[in-house]
Design a protein around this motif. Sequence first.
Motif, PDB file in Angstrom:
ATOM      1  N   ARG A 161      42.135 -21.276 -19.644  1.00 33.19           N
ATOM      2  CA  ARG A 161      42.829 -22.407 -20.267  1.00 33.19           C
ATOM      3  C   ARG A 161      44.270 -22.087 -20.684  1.00 33.19           C
ATOM      4  O   ARG A 161      44.649 -22.242 -21.854  1.00 33.19           O
ATOM      5  CB  ARG A 161      42.051 -22.913 -21.476  1.00 33.19           C
ATOM      6  N   ASP A 217      48.427 -22.710 -20.765  1.00 32.81           N
ATOM      7  CA  ASP A 217      49.265 -23.914 -20.763  1.00 32.81           C
ATOM      8  C   ASP A 217      49.739 -24.162 -19.334  1.00 32.81           C
ATOM      9  O   ASP A 217      50.336 -23.283 -18.703  1.00 32.81           O
ATOM     10  CB  ASP A 217      50.476 -23.719 -21.683  1.00 32.81           C
ATOM     11  N   VAL A 218      49.465 -25.344 -18.822  1.00 35.08           N
ATOM     12  CA  VAL A 218      49.843 -25.662 -17.445  1.00 35.08           C
ATOM     13  C   VAL A 218      50.685 -26.939 -17.439  1.00 35.08           C
ATOM     14  O   VAL A 218      50.459 -27.840 -18.257  1.00 35.08           O
ATOM     15  CB  VAL A 218      48.608 -25.841 -16.540  1.00 35.08           C
ATOM     16  N   LYS A 266      36.241 -27.646 -16.375  1.00 35.00           N
ATOM     17  CA  LYS A 266      35.818 -27.107 -17.675  1.00 35.00           C
ATOM     18  C   LYS A 266      34.302 -27.110 -17.880  1.00 35.00           C
ATOM     19  O   LYS A 266      33.755 -26.145 -18.436  1.00 35.00           O
ATOM     20  CB  LYS A 266      36.497 -27.865 -18.809  1.00 35.00           C
ATOM     21  N   VAL A 292      42.180 -28.548 -14.153  1.00 35.70           N
ATOM     22  CA  VAL A 292      41.532 -27.654 -15.099  1.00 35.70           C
ATOM     23  C   VAL A 292      40.459 -28.391 -15.899  1.00 35.70           C
ATOM     24  O   VAL A 292      39.337 -27.894 -16.069  1.00 35.70           O
ATOM     25  CB  VAL A 292      42.581 -27.030 -16.047  1.00 35.70           C
ATOM     26  N   ASN A 293      40.790 -29.576 -16.369  1.00 31.86           N
ATOM     27  CA  ASN A 293      39.829 -30.342 -17.164  1.00 31.86           C
ATOM     28  C   ASN A 293      38.582 -30.698 -16.379  1.00 31.86           C
ATOM     29  O   ASN A 293      37.481 -30.740 -16.933  1.00 31.86           O
ATOM     30  CB  ASN A 293      40.487 -31.613 -17.697  1.00 31.86           C
ATOM     31  N   HIS A 310      50.427 -32.470 -13.779  1.00 31.77           N
ATOM     32  CA  HIS A 310      49.084 -32.951 -13.448  1.00 31.77           C
ATOM     33  C   HIS A 310      48.089 -31.830 -13.190  1.00 31.77           C
ATOM     34  O   HIS A 310      46.911 -32.106 -12.959  1.00 31.77           O
ATOM     35  CB  HIS A 310      49.146 -33.869 -12.227  1.00 31.77           C
ATOM     36  N   VAL A 348      46.808 -30.009 -15.233  1.00 27.67           N
ATOM     37  CA  VAL A 348      45.799 -30.051 -16.288  1.00 27.67           C
ATOM     38  C   VAL A 348      44.586 -30.887 -15.888  1.00 27.67           C
ATOM     39  O   VAL A 348      43.475 -30.625 -16.338  1.00 27.67           O
ATOM     40  CB  VAL A 348      46.421 -30.577 -17.609  1.00 27.67           C
ATOM     41  N   THR A 349      44.780 -31.872 -15.026  1.00 25.92           N
ATOM     42  CA  THR A 349      43.635 -32.689 -14.597  1.00 25.92           C
ATOM     43  C   THR A 349      42.650 -31.867 -13.775  1.00 25.92           C
ATOM     44  O   THR A 349      41.433 -32.099 -13.847  1.00 25.92           O
ATOM     45  CB  THR A 349      44.093 -33.906 -13.776  1.00 25.92           C
TER      46      THR A 349
END
Length: 224
Positions: free
Chosen positions: A132, A134-135, A147, A143-144, A138, A140-141
């Motif tokens: 996790r 800091d990215v 999860k 990674v999420n 987009h 982050v979508t």
Amino acid sequence: MDSVKWRKDHYVVNRDSAYADPRIALRKLMGGNRRFIEDKSIRPRQSRQDLTNTEKGQKPFAVIVGCSDSRVPNEIIFDQGVGDLFIIRTAGQVMAAASYGSVEFATVALGSKLIVVLGHQSCGAVDAAIKRPDVPGHIVTLVNSIKPAAQKAKAMGGNMLENAIRANVIDQVNELRDLEPVLAKKYRNGEILIVGAVYNLGTGKVEFLPETLKDLPEFRASTK
């Protein structure tokens, strides 16, 4: 060499049979990967003429939902050719509406009956879901979306990344099996198979995950 013996020695499976029956298609992919890791690749249907022969249409016998990683060239690791595989690729093989529609298109419009979710060893997207960082933008979508698999891996023993990679593939297989209205119905009716696999970057081997090969529906050809 006798052609029958050559085909047996190279694990060759008839393409038309693979297109008609997803269990045969699965054997065809397994045979192609076995050729690849044994350095017996035959590189079928890869000439310029093969390219032009597909100008008027395509009938891929399998759909691969895979990672965008440049180290996982699908036609090479499965030793297949032009028009054999319908491939959807995103980082971590994360799926959204466009991916769903692409898979549905392959099954409805092109008649593909085998869908393989293909993860791979040392996947950066899965690693990011575990760590996790800091990215930007987009990313982050992606990674999420991974999860939940990362959380499952934390409760397991052994290598967390490898466990998360497998859990992510299994989650995505179940996601497609439950996807209404097209795939879920076709899967329940036995018209298609949806399974998962993980590619090993070091050995070249594709391991089809046993968790996704259990209790498969009996294949029934569509009457449509």
